[in-house]
Every structure is written in structure tokens, then in C-alpha cells.
Design a protein around this motif. Structure first.
Motif, PDB file in Angstrom:
ATOM      1  N   VAL A  35       1.856  -4.995   1.080  1.00 27.53           N
ATOM      2  CA  VAL A  35       3.381  -5.270   0.832  1.00 27.53           C
ATOM      3  C   VAL A  35       3.998  -3.939   0.463  1.00 27.53           C
ATOM      4  O   VAL A  35       5.311  -3.728   0.038  1.00 27.53           O
ATOM      5  CB  VAL A  35       3.339  -6.045  -0.752  1.00 27.53           C
ATOM      6  CG1 VAL A  35       2.775  -7.294  -0.579  1.00 27.53           C
ATOM      7  CG2 VAL A  35       2.933  -5.177  -1.911  1.00 27.53           C
ATOM      8  N   ARG A  36       3.473  -2.823   1.188  1.00 27.28           N
ATOM      9  CA  ARG A  36       4.115  -1.383   1.180  1.00 27.28           C
ATOM     10  C   ARG A  36       5.282  -1.433   2.326  1.00 27.28           C
ATOM     11  O   ARG A  36       5.493  -2.205   2.948  1.00 27.28           O
ATOM     12  CB  ARG A  36       3.207  -0.536   1.294  1.00 27.28           C
ATOM     13  CG  ARG A  36       2.094  -0.348   0.053  1.00 27.28           C
ATOM     14  CD  ARG A  36       1.083   0.662   0.246  1.00 27.28           C
ATOM     15  NE  ARG A  36       0.406   0.332   1.591  1.00 27.28           N
ATOM     16  CZ  ARG A  36      -0.349   1.186   2.251  1.00 27.28           C
ATOM     17  NH1 ARG A  36      -0.497   2.497   1.834  1.00 27.28           N
ATOM     18  NH2 ARG A  36      -0.728   0.890   3.331  1.00 27.28           N
ATOM     19  N   TYR A  41       2.113   1.772   5.798  1.00 25.35           N
ATOM     20  CA  TYR A  41       1.210   0.934   6.626  1.00 25.35           C
ATOM     21  C   TYR A  41       0.694   1.638   7.836  1.00 25.35           C
ATOM     22  O   TYR A  41      -0.527   1.859   8.054  1.00 25.35           O
ATOM     23  CB  TYR A  41       1.855  -0.415   6.900  1.00 25.35           C
ATOM     24  CG  TYR A  41       0.911  -1.086   7.739  1.00 25.35           C
ATOM     25  CD1 TYR A  41       0.150  -2.188   7.026  1.00 25.35           C
ATOM     26  CD2 TYR A  41       0.864  -1.205   9.055  1.00 25.35           C
ATOM     27  CE1 TYR A  41      -0.757  -3.144   7.785  1.00 25.35           C
ATOM     28  CE2 TYR A  41       0.043  -2.257   9.866  1.00 25.35           C
ATOM     29  CZ  TYR A  41      -0.565  -3.237   9.006  1.00 25.35           C
ATOM     30  OH  TYR A  41      -1.453  -4.132   9.663  1.00 25.35           O
ATOM     31  N   GLU A  42       1.669   2.450   8.509  1.00 17.39           N
ATOM     32  CA  GLU A  42       1.393   3.342   9.714  1.00 17.39           C
ATOM     33  C   GLU A  42       0.169   4.243   9.357  1.00 17.39           C
ATOM     34  O   GLU A  42      -0.597   4.547   9.945  1.00 17.39           O
ATOM     35  CB  GLU A  42       2.561   3.906  10.350  1.00 17.39           C
ATOM     36  CG  GLU A  42       3.175   2.691  11.244  1.00 17.39           C
ATOM     37  CD  GLU A  42       4.293   3.375  11.723  1.00 17.39           C
ATOM     38  OE1 GLU A  42       4.370   4.749  11.872  1.00 17.39           O
ATOM     39  OE2 GLU A  42       5.486   2.539  11.806  1.00 17.39           O
ATOM     40  N   HIS A  45      -4.008   1.717   6.492  1.00 16.54           N
ATOM     41  CA  HIS A  45      -3.754   0.210   5.893  1.00 16.54           C
ATOM     42  C   HIS A  45      -5.466  -0.215   5.847  1.00 16.54           C
ATOM     43  O   HIS A  45      -6.415   0.350   6.814  1.00 16.54           O
ATOM     44  CB  HIS A  45      -3.053  -0.633   6.435  1.00 16.54           C
ATOM     45  CG  HIS A  45      -3.373  -0.647   7.969  1.00 16.54           C
ATOM     46  ND1 HIS A  45      -2.375  -0.025   8.962  1.00 16.54           N
ATOM     47  CD2 HIS A  45      -3.991  -1.578   8.776  1.00 16.54           C
ATOM     48  CE1 HIS A  45      -2.802  -0.533  10.205  1.00 16.54           C
ATOM     49  NE2 HIS A  45      -3.942  -1.421  10.081  1.00 16.54           N
ATOM     50  N   GLY A  48      -7.496  -5.320   8.950  1.00 18.30           N
ATOM     51  CA  GLY A  48      -7.257  -6.643   8.890  1.00 18.30           C
ATOM     52  C   GLY A  48      -6.136  -7.081   8.148  1.00 18.30           C
ATOM     53  O   GLY A  48      -5.787  -8.325   8.041  1.00 18.30           O
ATOM     54  N   LEU A  51       1.196  -6.658   7.469  1.00 13.28           N
ATOM     55  CA  LEU A  51       2.078  -5.986   6.822  1.00 13.28           C
ATOM     56  C   LEU A  51       3.371  -6.846   6.272  1.00 13.28           C
ATOM     57  O   LEU A  51       4.050  -7.479   7.450  1.00 13.28           O
ATOM     58  CB  LEU A  51       2.860  -4.986   7.660  1.00 13.28           C
ATOM     59  CG  LEU A  51       3.931  -4.406   7.197  1.00 13.28           C
ATOM     60  CD1 LEU A  51       3.716  -3.383   5.794  1.00 13.28           C
ATOM     61  CD2 LEU A  51       4.537  -3.215   8.112  1.00 13.28           C
ATOM     62  N   VAL A  54       7.178  -5.891   0.410  1.00 10.14           N
ATOM     63  CA  VAL A  54       7.493  -6.869  -0.729  1.00 10.14           C
ATOM     64  C   VAL A  54       8.865  -7.451  -0.642  1.00 10.14           C
ATOM     65  O   VAL A  54       9.362  -8.494  -1.185  1.00 10.14           O
ATOM     66  CB  VAL A  54       7.230  -6.100  -1.949  1.00 10.14           C
ATOM     67  CG1 VAL A  54       8.214  -4.960  -2.606  1.00 10.14           C
ATOM     68  CG2 VAL A  54       7.310  -7.002  -3.210  1.00 10.14           C
TER      69      VAL A  54
ATOM     70  N   ILE B  25      -4.223   1.119  -2.166  1.00  9.08           N
ATOM     71  CA  ILE B  25      -5.175   1.575  -1.200  1.00  9.08           C
ATOM     72  C   ILE B  25      -5.581   3.209  -1.451  1.00  9.08           C
ATOM     73  O   ILE B  25      -6.646   3.550  -0.895  1.00  9.08           O
ATOM     74  CB  ILE B  25      -4.224   1.944   0.384  1.00  9.08           C
ATOM     75  CG1 ILE B  25      -5.158   1.898   1.435  1.00  9.08           C
ATOM     76  CG2 ILE B  25      -3.227   2.969   0.102  1.00  9.08           C
ATOM     77  CD1 ILE B  25      -4.781   1.646   2.840  1.00  9.08           C
ATOM     78  N   GLY B  35      -1.539   3.142  12.330  1.00  9.42           N
ATOM     79  CA  GLY B  35      -0.739   2.732  13.338  1.00  9.42           C
ATOM     80  C   GLY B  35       0.167   1.652  12.790  1.00  9.42           C
ATOM     81  O   GLY B  35      -0.045   0.995  11.882  1.00  9.42           O
ATOM     82  N   ASP B 157      -9.630  -3.540  13.032  1.00 10.58           N
ATOM     83  CA  ASP B 157      -8.419  -4.007  12.394  1.00 10.58           C
ATOM     84  C   ASP B 157      -7.824  -4.852  13.203  1.00 10.58           C
ATOM     85  O   ASP B 157      -7.482  -6.090  12.995  1.00 10.58           O
ATOM     86  CB  ASP B 157      -7.661  -2.819  12.127  1.00 10.58           C
ATOM     87  CG  ASP B 157      -6.174  -3.104  11.622  1.00 10.58           C
ATOM     88  OD1 ASP B 157      -6.349  -4.036  10.776  1.00 10.58           O
ATOM     89  OD2 ASP B 157      -5.318  -2.739  11.928  1.00 10.58           O
TER      90      ASP B 157
END
Lengths: 73, 160
Positions: A35-36, A41-42, A45, A48, A51, A54, B25, B35, B157
Motif C-alpha cells: 500500500v506504499r 514499490y519500485e 517489494h 508477488g 501495488l 493506500v 518491508i 521495479g 515476482d
């Protein structure tokens, strides 16, 4: 959703519990939701994860299969 | 805290089993993928049928295999060479799986026979094999290993 909703009791898992939970399952059996923000995310993460920042969750909630257990981070 | 808020929203929307992961995380020890969400997916635009996807996946695996094979030309560290030889074998086994899939989708045709003469110089991650090799020549073993780890984690992923 009001401010008080942020204080609702939400069940949590430690990273170890989450890892254990996912290990025993097929990736299609649960939702793993990041939820970031896209930039975060890039940078990195969990493999699997999907994204959904929130701020967008309200209108994109339909993308999450409600019949499966869900982990957010 | 965003994760908590998100979990609360989902619970509010009626989802029954919602958990937030403590520490996010940062607390996760282990590999993470990187990515944007669509990274590596752009190539899927013109490959639509299952048969074409199997061929594309085979090409990407073959590109990665070539990359690992060529690393052997200039690496001196024995442990690193052994590792990349193992990764080469892993790519070959992926190719066999995909080749079998292609065969079943194409009525028995071998994937090798379906490739255009001018093959795209591409490997997993959508990277050009020759670019990756030029890059690797300048780098030490640790950097190449980090690159390979990122490559394989990202592939994992995307596959799941």
C-alpha cells in the motif's frame, strides 16, 4: 472512513508469521498488497505483491479478492 | 501505519481475514523484488496467444542462459564460475519446460524451429544480453551476483 477507523483493532503478523503463512500456500491463495507509493514499490517489494497505494484503496478495493486472506504492508 | 490504515479499510469493506505485516518491508529479511509494477510486462503487448507467450518466455530464458554462459569467458573466481554454471543449468531446465509447453500449444512444433533468423538480443528483465555483458565486464563478482539475484527475484515476482 473516519479518523476513528485508523484505530480499529487490526490483526497483525510479524514478518516471520507472514513468511510462514505464505510458504504453506500457493500465491493465488492469498492477497499480498503493497500500500506504499509507486516509488517505494519500485525500490523494493515483496515478490508477488500487488501495488495499491493506500490513497487509491477506496476506489480500487474491487481488485482484491475478498474471499482470500489478505496481508497488507 | 499506512498498512494498518489499509487493513482497517479492507476489514471495514467486509474482508474477513485481513492482516497487517508488522514492521513492513524494512522488517522483512530476505530478497525483495524491484521495479515498477509493469516492469518487464511491456513485451507482452504483441505476444497474445499462449503459444507466443511460451516462445517469448523461452527466448528470455535462453537470453539469460547465454548471459550466464558468456560470464564464464571472463570470470576468474572459481566459486562464482561454478555458481553461474549452475544457473546456466537452471535456465536450460526452464527452457525444456517452456519448449514442452510450446510444443503442446503448437501441435508438436519445436520452439527452436519457430524463431526468426534475427533473434532479439534479450534476456529476463527485458535487458539486452550484450548490454548486460558489457556492463558485467566492468564489474566485480559481487556486483554481478547482486545483478543476478535481482534478475532471478524479479522473475520470480513476475511469474507469481
Amino acid at each position: 472512513m473516519g479518523v476513528l477507523d485508523y484505530f480499529r483493532p487490526v490483526r497483525s503478523m510479524t514478518t516471520e508469521e507472514a513468511r510462514e503463512f505464505m510458504r504453506g500456500k500457493d500465491p493465488g491463495d492469498y492477497n499480498l498488497v503493497d500500500v506504499r507509493q509507486p516509488k517505494e514499490y519500485e525500490r523494493g517489494h515483496l515478490a508477488g505483491s500487488v501495488l495499491i497505494p493506500v490513497g487509491e484503496l477506496g476506489r480500487r478495493i474491487g481488485e482484491i479478492d475478498a474471499s482470500k486472506p489478505t496481508i497488507t504492508y | 501505519m499506512r498498512s494498518r490504515a489499509a487493513a482497517a479499510m479492507l476489514a471495514d469493506a467486509g474482508l474477513e481475514h485481513v492482516f497487517t505485516m508488522q514492521g513492513g518491508i524494512r522488517a522483512w529479511e530476505g530478497l525483495v523484488a524491484s521495479g515498477p509494477p509493469e516492469s518487464g510486462m511491456a513485451y507482452f503487448g504483441d505476444a497474445v496467444s499462449a503459444r507466443d507467450l511460451a516462445r517469448l518466455a523461452w527466448l528470455l530464458e535462453d537470453g539469460s542462459r547465454l548471459f550466464y554462459v558468456r560470464l564464464d569467458d571472463f570470470l576468474h573466481d572459481e566459486d562464482a564460475r561454478k555458481l553461474f554454471q549452475d544457473l546456466t543449468k537452471a535456465e536450460i531446465s526452464h527452457e525444456l519446460t517452456l519448449g514442452g509447453l510450446y510444443k503442446s500449444y503448437s501441435g508438436g512444433r519445436a520452439v527452436e524451429d519457430s524463431l526468426p533468423q534475427e533473434r532479439d538480443d534479450i534476456m529476463e528483465g527485458g535487458i539486452s544480453v550484450s548490454d548486460a555483458l558489457v556492463w558485467a565486464r566492468e564489474k566485480d563478482v559481487a556486483s554481478i551476483l547482486e545483478f543476478a539475484i535481482a534478475l532471478e527475484t524479479n522473475a520470480y515476482d513476475l511469474y507469481i
